[in-house]
Design a protein around this motif. Structure first.
Motif, short mmCIF file in Angstrom:
data_model
loop_
_atom_site.label_atom_id
_atom_site.label_comp_id
_atom_site.label_asym_id
_atom_site.label_seq_id
_atom_site.Cartn_x
_atom_site.Cartn_y
_atom_site.Cartn_z
N ARG A 1 1.34 -1.28 -0.27
CA ARG A 1 0.12 -0.40 -0.17
C ARG A 1 1.12 0.79 0.09
N ARG A 2 0.38 2.30 -0.86
CA ARG A 2 1.12 4.23 -0.62
C ARG A 2 1.36 4.06 1.20
N ALA A 3 2.60 4.39 1.27
CA ALA A 3 3.03 4.97 2.57
C ALA A 3 1.45 6.26 2.76
N PRO A 4 1.43 6.49 3.79
CA PRO A 4 0.84 7.78 4.48
C PRO A 4 1.46 8.64 4.65
N VAL A 5 2.50 9.20 3.98
CA VAL A 5 3.49 10.20 4.59
C VAL A 5 2.26 11.57 4.77
N SER A 6 1.56 12.10 4.24
CA SER A 6 1.04 12.74 4.75
C SER A 6 1.05 12.41 6.22
N LEU A 7 0.55 12.07 7.01
CA LEU A 7 -0.81 11.15 8.10
C LEU A 7 1.41 11.93 8.84
N TRP A 8 2.13 11.17 8.40
CA TRP A 8 3.98 10.91 8.83
C TRP A 8 3.67 12.07 9.62
N LYS A 9 3.96 13.65 8.67
CA LYS A 9 3.59 14.86 8.92
C LYS A 9 3.40 15.27 9.83
N ARG A 10 1.94 14.84 10.31
CA ARG A 10 1.57 15.97 11.19
C ARG A 10 0.96 14.68 12.87
N ALA A 11 1.47 13.45 13.13
CA ALA A 11 0.44 12.54 13.82
C ALA A 11 1.51 12.65 14.93
N GLY A 12 2.61 12.68 15.08
CA GLY A 12 3.69 13.47 16.44
C GLY A 12 4.57 12.20 16.37
N GLY A 13 5.05 12.57 17.20
CA GLY A 13 5.76 10.54 17.96
C GLY A 13 7.12 11.20 17.02
N GLU A 14 7.53 9.68 17.63
CA GLU A 14 8.62 8.89 16.89
C GLU A 14 9.34 9.22 15.43
N ARG A 15 8.16 9.09 14.89
CA ARG A 15 8.19 9.07 13.23
C ARG A 15 8.26 11.14 12.60
N GLN A 16 7.05 10.84 13.65
CA GLN A 16 7.40 13.07 12.22
C GLN A 16 8.96 13.02 13.16
N LYS A 17 9.28 13.33 14.25
CA LYS A 17 10.18 13.93 14.22
C LYS A 17 11.23 13.41 14.00
N LEU A 18 11.31 12.32 13.28
CA LEU A 18 12.79 12.02 12.27
C LEU A 18 12.23 12.33 10.58
N TRP A 19 11.07 11.86 10.35
CA TRP A 19 11.11 12.54 9.01
C TRP A 19 11.16 14.10 9.21
N GLU A 20 10.60 15.16 9.93
CA GLU A 20 10.71 16.36 9.33
C GLU A 20 12.21 16.80 9.62
#
Length: 227
Positions: free
Chosen positions: A181-200
């Motif tokens: 499935r396509r990765a939900p990148v837009s959610l990563w950018k605003r979901a909070g937590g470690e994944r958002q921090k790493l993406w930023e």
């Protein structure tokens, strides 16, 4: 069925588009029809049947194109069936069609997945699929503007897809047991937590950790039962 999920063309259901199978006459066979789900009551009935009568796959909301019908026999609701956006990648399907990656991306919207089919009463499965083939073509074109040229489905062992065989569907092979499935990148950018921090701070590192690159796009690959 529960009385909260009425069958037939009751109040609020008259005039709903449907297609029928059966040639009438003085002693016609039972009539199979598909009634398009068009309001909350229809969708609640659809989901109720899937949750209670589908052998192994309960209802699960998912994004993408979707068309749902209630199955009726002589105006009595006996099941649910739906088509959905085609699965992004299935090697047996690609081999069967013979298209390359570019052709697939251009034409995938002309393929639909029969992703739910449940009957309360057995014995009419192949007839329902025959009606679906005709109705899905019409409704897919009307709703999305694309011609529908192929239907696909999955049957999880030990089930054998008896109704599909009787309706002359073609077996093209087994999946490898992964969902893409396509990765939900837009959610990563605003979901909070470690994944958002790493993406930023480091998008490439986040992509490598949480998804898979393919053709310049990010995908999530998860294990599923082979079908």
């Amino acid at each position: 069925m529960d009385e909260n999920y009425p069958s037939g063309n009751g109040p609020g259901l008259a005039g709903t588009p449907s297609i029928h199978e059966g040639d009438g006459g003085s002693n016609p066979p039972c009539r199979i029809s598909l009634r398009l789900c068009s309001d909350r009551q229809d969708f609640e009935a659809f989901r109720y049947i899937i949750d209670h009568y589908h052998t192994y796959k309960p209802w699960k909301p998912s994004p993408g194109r979707k068309i749902c019908w209630l199955i009726e026999r002589d105006c009595e609701t006996i099941g649910s069936i739906a088509v959905h956006s085609a699965v992004l990648t299935i090697k047996p399907r690609e081999d069967f069609i013979g298209w390359d990656r570019r052709q697939k991306l251009v034409n995938l919207n002309k393929v639909a997945n029969n992703y739910r089919f449940a009957l309360i009463d057995r014995g009419v499965g192949s007839r329902v699929l025959s009606v679906l083939e005709r109705e899905a073509k019409k409704e897919w074109k009307r709703k999305y503007g694309d011609p529908l040229v192929l239907l696909e489905t999955f049957v999880q062992p030990p089930y054998e897809g008896t109704s599909y065989k009787a309706a002359n569907w073609t077996y093209v092979g087994m999946t490898k047991g992964f969902a893409v499935r396509r990765a939900p990148v837009s959610l990563w950018k605003r979901a909070g937590g470690e994944r958002q921090k790493l993406w930023e701070s480091d998008p490439k590192a986040a992509a490598k950790l949480y998804a898979t690159w393919n053709g310049g796009q990010l995908f999530n690959v998860t294990p599923t039962p082979k079908k």
